[in-house]
Design an enzyme around this catalytic site. Structure first.
Site, PDB file in Angstrom:
ATOM      1  N   GLU A  42     -51.701  12.808  32.762  1.00 56.64           N
ATOM      2  CA  GLU A  42     -50.604  13.563  33.361  1.00 56.64           C
ATOM      3  C   GLU A  42     -49.825  14.193  32.210  1.00 56.64           C
ATOM      4  OE1 GLU A  42     -47.888  11.440  35.927  1.00 56.64           O
ATOM      5  OE2 GLU A  42     -46.707  13.268  36.255  1.00 56.64           O
ATOM      6  N   ARG A 269     -56.508  -2.282  30.267  1.00 59.24           N
ATOM      7  CA  ARG A 269     -55.771  -1.330  29.435  1.00 59.24           C
ATOM      8  C   ARG A 269     -55.480  -1.964  28.071  1.00 59.24           C
ATOM      9  NH1 ARG A 269     -52.175   1.308  32.464  1.00 59.24           N
ATOM     10  NH2 ARG A 269     -50.756   1.893  30.811  1.00 59.24           N
ATOM     11  N   LYS A 279     -45.038   5.429  28.812  1.00 55.21           N
ATOM     12  CA  LYS A 279     -44.592   6.781  28.477  1.00 55.21           C
ATOM     13  C   LYS A 279     -43.110   6.963  28.769  1.00 55.21           C
ATOM     14  CE  LYS A 279     -48.203   9.203  30.313  1.00 55.21           C
ATOM     15  NZ  LYS A 279     -48.879  10.401  30.830  1.00 55.21           N
TER      16      LYS A 279
HETATM   17  P1  ATP Z   1     -48.099   7.244  33.903  1.00 52.77           P
HETATM   18  O1  ATP Z   1     -49.210   7.416  34.910  1.00 52.77           O
HETATM   19  O2  ATP Z   1     -47.156   6.151  34.194  1.00 52.77           O
HETATM   20  O3  ATP Z   1     -47.439   8.504  33.494  1.00 52.77           O
HETATM   21  P2  ATP Z   1     -50.245   6.551  32.139  1.00 52.77           P
HETATM   22  O4  ATP Z   1     -50.103   5.867  30.825  1.00 52.77           O
HETATM   23  O5  ATP Z   1     -51.114   5.967  33.183  1.00 52.77           O
HETATM   24  O6  ATP Z   1     -48.765   6.725  32.587  1.00 52.77           O
HETATM   25  P3  ATP Z   1     -51.783   8.957  32.370  1.00 52.77           P
HETATM   26  O7  ATP Z   1     -51.504  10.262  31.768  1.00 52.77           O
HETATM   27  O8  ATP Z   1     -51.872   8.869  33.846  1.00 52.77           O
HETATM   28  O9  ATP Z   1     -50.657   8.021  31.837  1.00 52.77           O
HETATM   29  O10 ATP Z   1     -53.067   8.312  31.701  1.00 52.77           O
HETATM   30  C1  ATP Z   1     -54.298   8.988  31.601  1.00 52.77           C
HETATM   31  C2  ATP Z   1     -55.409   7.995  31.520  1.00 52.77           C
HETATM   32  O11 ATP Z   1     -55.220   7.105  30.423  1.00 52.77           O
HETATM   33  C3  ATP Z   1     -55.513   7.133  32.769  1.00 52.77           C
HETATM   34  O12 ATP Z   1     -56.859   7.082  33.185  1.00 52.77           O
HETATM   35  C4  ATP Z   1     -55.026   5.799  32.338  1.00 52.77           C
HETATM   36  O13 ATP Z   1     -55.667   4.769  33.034  1.00 52.77           O
HETATM   37  C5  ATP Z   1     -55.371   5.779  30.847  1.00 52.77           C
HETATM   38  N1  ATP Z   1     -54.452   4.917  30.117  1.00 52.77           N
HETATM   39  C6  ATP Z   1     -53.106   4.998  30.088  1.00 52.77           C
HETATM   40  N2  ATP Z   1     -52.578   3.992  29.361  1.00 52.77           N
HETATM   41  C7  ATP Z   1     -53.616   3.248  28.913  1.00 52.77           C
HETATM   42  C8  ATP Z   1     -53.730   2.060  28.112  1.00 52.77           C
HETATM   43  N3  ATP Z   1     -52.656   1.440  27.624  1.00 52.77           N
HETATM   44  N4  ATP Z   1     -54.964   1.582  27.864  1.00 52.77           N
HETATM   45  C9  ATP Z   1     -56.049   2.207  28.343  1.00 52.77           C
HETATM   46  N5  ATP Z   1     -56.017   3.308  29.098  1.00 52.77           N
HETATM   47  C10 ATP Z   1     -54.818   3.839  29.392  1.00 52.77           C
END
Ligand code: ATP
Ligand code: MG
Length: 567
Positions: A42, A269, A279
């Protein structure tokens, strides 16, 4: 024959469970033998090391088995999203060494198809417009053990629902006034099935679609459908989406047939000690000026780590070592630092810099004379060559490397003691000059002219070797010494205190007036990586110029990972 078996078994052993699933699907001929993954950020912040783990999986598995990986911006919430983030995400993925070719997509590209599908579900009686507030809807959700309550608007006619949904999108209603919900089962044991929200009204313009839309799809409705529209076969995400998977499949059922359907797979994760990865929290640090920006070298962002001097290879090696499992874990940041050190040891150019200089005058060395001594660029790399470094009558050494009244095992410089100046001569301390406060201003030494490399006395052994820089040739620079951003091992687990209270007040120390050898100064283009002998690994900062050199300490020389392992 034996060899092939062995290769097969090591191949098998090195496959993660996700790769094994993908391989099995390919072998079974699913989706016509196609493999297409996606990385779906995102654009509401910069990528961090957790995202790097997802990137290495999404792009890595596609690479490994001859598939492709899409970059899909999950841009379904215009309130939080920005093109600045889109640009940084692209840059960071490329820097990590992955490429999506021309497969750059946006969830917003699918808004028309998603809207159409929503209208179809309304007509089929599978979705309805709810006039309740989000608070009321939340109250009716029930608990995992008690069923929820049906909305009083649940049994509207398809005609009325369609009319309202179209008017929602025309901007006739305020944000929050109405939502579109899937009509599934308010008593389902899976909370996500209790009439999940599909669309909400948002009036903020979107960075790509402007004011075309006033309704925006929720993650659960957008994600699986976007996967389907794009031809994604394996939708790999993190464990918190396990309970969403049945809903993912429920919506995909509306589109897929027996020839093709995307499949969601979840892995653990990345969580790191002394680090926050949310984030929302990282944005807070930036917005409140608690760090200098998303690319502050203390941030766990890809851009921060790049600026600090971490290499793509060190990050990828680290991720390979921690692996992918189905269990949440907290990984040690020391292992990441270990991987950084390992890579920098192999690639960083060695040079001399003195952080806390004190002047040494070599009284028997001819005044005005300069000679050049040779230094290996990298003893770990036989192809790295060497450079020369000026030596003269006055040099700087570290203040800490001299003691007037040393303890027994002090092998550095002390009155009447001898040390070797790395790459040059053995010197002997003959006296010091102090200022009125009793601080040492100058140290006096004599040198042994026979002790330089290539001369008869070169093999003479002394206990200590010091780094040094010639005074008339030294170049001034600034060093930024970074330490961990947080003081506690697991900041996210703290419930009593706000995460901002857990910040390490000493995470940045700025040292002005360090002295670097001219070779370093001449080669310090932004991003250049050095090992300052005996001190640590340093990288020229993005803001460094020839007039004002700035070095970020990437990492010290001492490794704490092996020690941690022995505990
Ligand atoms: P949010 O959705 O709360 O904004 P997010 O960290 O999930 O935060 P995204 O931009 O949706 O952010 O993440 C993109 C991809 O990265 C998703 O597939 C998510 O599962 C993966 N991702 C995010 N944080 C982690 C992490 N700490 N370890 C592994 N994969 C992650
Ligand atoms: Mg997310």
């Amino acid at each position: 024959m034996e060899e092939i078996k062995e290769a097969e078994s090591t191949e098998k052993k090195s496959l993660s469970f996700v790769e094994q699933i993908v391989l099995d699907d390919l072998k079974a001929g699913k989706n016509g033998g196609r493999l297409n993954t996606r990385f779906p950020p995102e654009p509401n912040g910069y990528l961090h090391i957790g995202h790097a783990k997802a990137i290495c999986m999404d792009f890595g598995v596609a690479e490994k088995f001859g598939g492709t990986c899409n970059l899909r911006f999950d841009d379904t919430n215009p309130v939080k999203e920005d093109v600045e983030y889109v640009d940084s995400i692209r840059e960071d993925i490329h820097w990590l060494g992955f490429d999506w070719g021309n497969r750059e997509y946006y969830a917003s590209d699918y808004f028309p198809q998603l809207f159409e599908l929503a209208c179809r579900l309304i007509k089929e009686g599978k979705a309805y417009v709810d006039d309740q507030t989000s608070e009321q809807i939340a109250e009716q959700k029930g608990t995992p053990t008690t069923p929820g309550t049906e909305s009083p608007y649940r049994n509207r006619t398809p005609e009325e629902n369609l009319d309202l949904f179209i008017r929602m999108n025309n901007g006739e209603f305020d944000e929050g006034a109405r939502v579109l919900r899937a009509k599934i089962d308010m008593a389902s044991s899976n909370m996500h099935f209790r009439d999940p929200i599909m669309y909400r009204i948002i009036k903020t313009p979107h960075h790509r679609t402007g004011t075309t839309w006033k309704v925006y799809p929720m993650y659960d409705f957008a994600h699986g459908q976007s996967d389907y529209f794009e031809g994604v076969t394996h939708s790999i995400c993190t464990l918190e989406f396990v309970p969403h998977r049945p809903l993912y499949d429920y919506f995909v059922d509306e589109l897929a047939d027996e020839t093709y359907r995307p499949r969601q797979i979840e892995f653990n994760r990345l969580n790191l000690t002394y680090t926050v990865m949310s984030k929302r929290k990282l944005l807070q640090l930036v917005k409140e000026g608690l760090v200098e920006g998303w690319d502050d070298p203390r941030m766990p962002t890809i851009s921060g780590m790049r600026r600090r001097g971490f290499t793509p290879r060190s990050i990828r090696n680290f991720i390979e070592r921690i692996g992918y499992t189905k269990y949440e874990a907290l990984n040690s940041v020391s292992l990441l630092e270990h991987a950084v050190r390992e890579d920098l040891n192999a690639i960083a150019t060695r040079g001399m810099a003195v952080m806390n200089p004190v002047k040494v005058v070599i009284t028997n060395y001819p005044e005005g004379q300069t000679e050049m001594v040779e230094m290996d660029n990298n003893p770990e790399d036989p192809t790295a060559g060497s450079h020369s470094m000026p030596f003269s009558r006055e040099i700087y050494i570290e203040r800490e490397d001299f003691m007037e009244n040393p303890p027994k095992k002090f092998f550095r410089l002390a009155p009447d003691g001898e040390v070797r100046l790395k790459g040059a001569y053995i010197i002997k301390c003959t006296g010091v000059k102090k200022n009125e406060n009793g601080e040492i201003e100058e140290i006096y030494c004599t040198y042994d002219p026979d002790s330089r490399s290539g001369l008869p006395g070169a093999s003479r052994k002394v206990k200590g070797t010091l780094h040094w820089v010639s005074v008339p040739h030294a170049v001034d620079a600034t060093a930024r010494l970074y330490d961990r951003l947080f003081n506690v091992e697991n900041p996210s687990a703290e419930t009593e205190r706000d995460f901002r209270e857990l910040l390490n007040p000493d995470s940045l120390k700025i040292v002005e007036g360090i002295k670097v050898d001219p070779f370093i100064a001449e080669n310090a283009k932004q991003g250049a990586k050095f090992q300052f002998q005996r001190i640590g690994y340093f990288t020229s900062d993005l803001s460094s110029t020839p007039e004002h050199l700035i070095f970020n300490r990437t990492i010290g020389l001492k490794d704490s990972w092996e020690k941690e392992q022995k505990k």
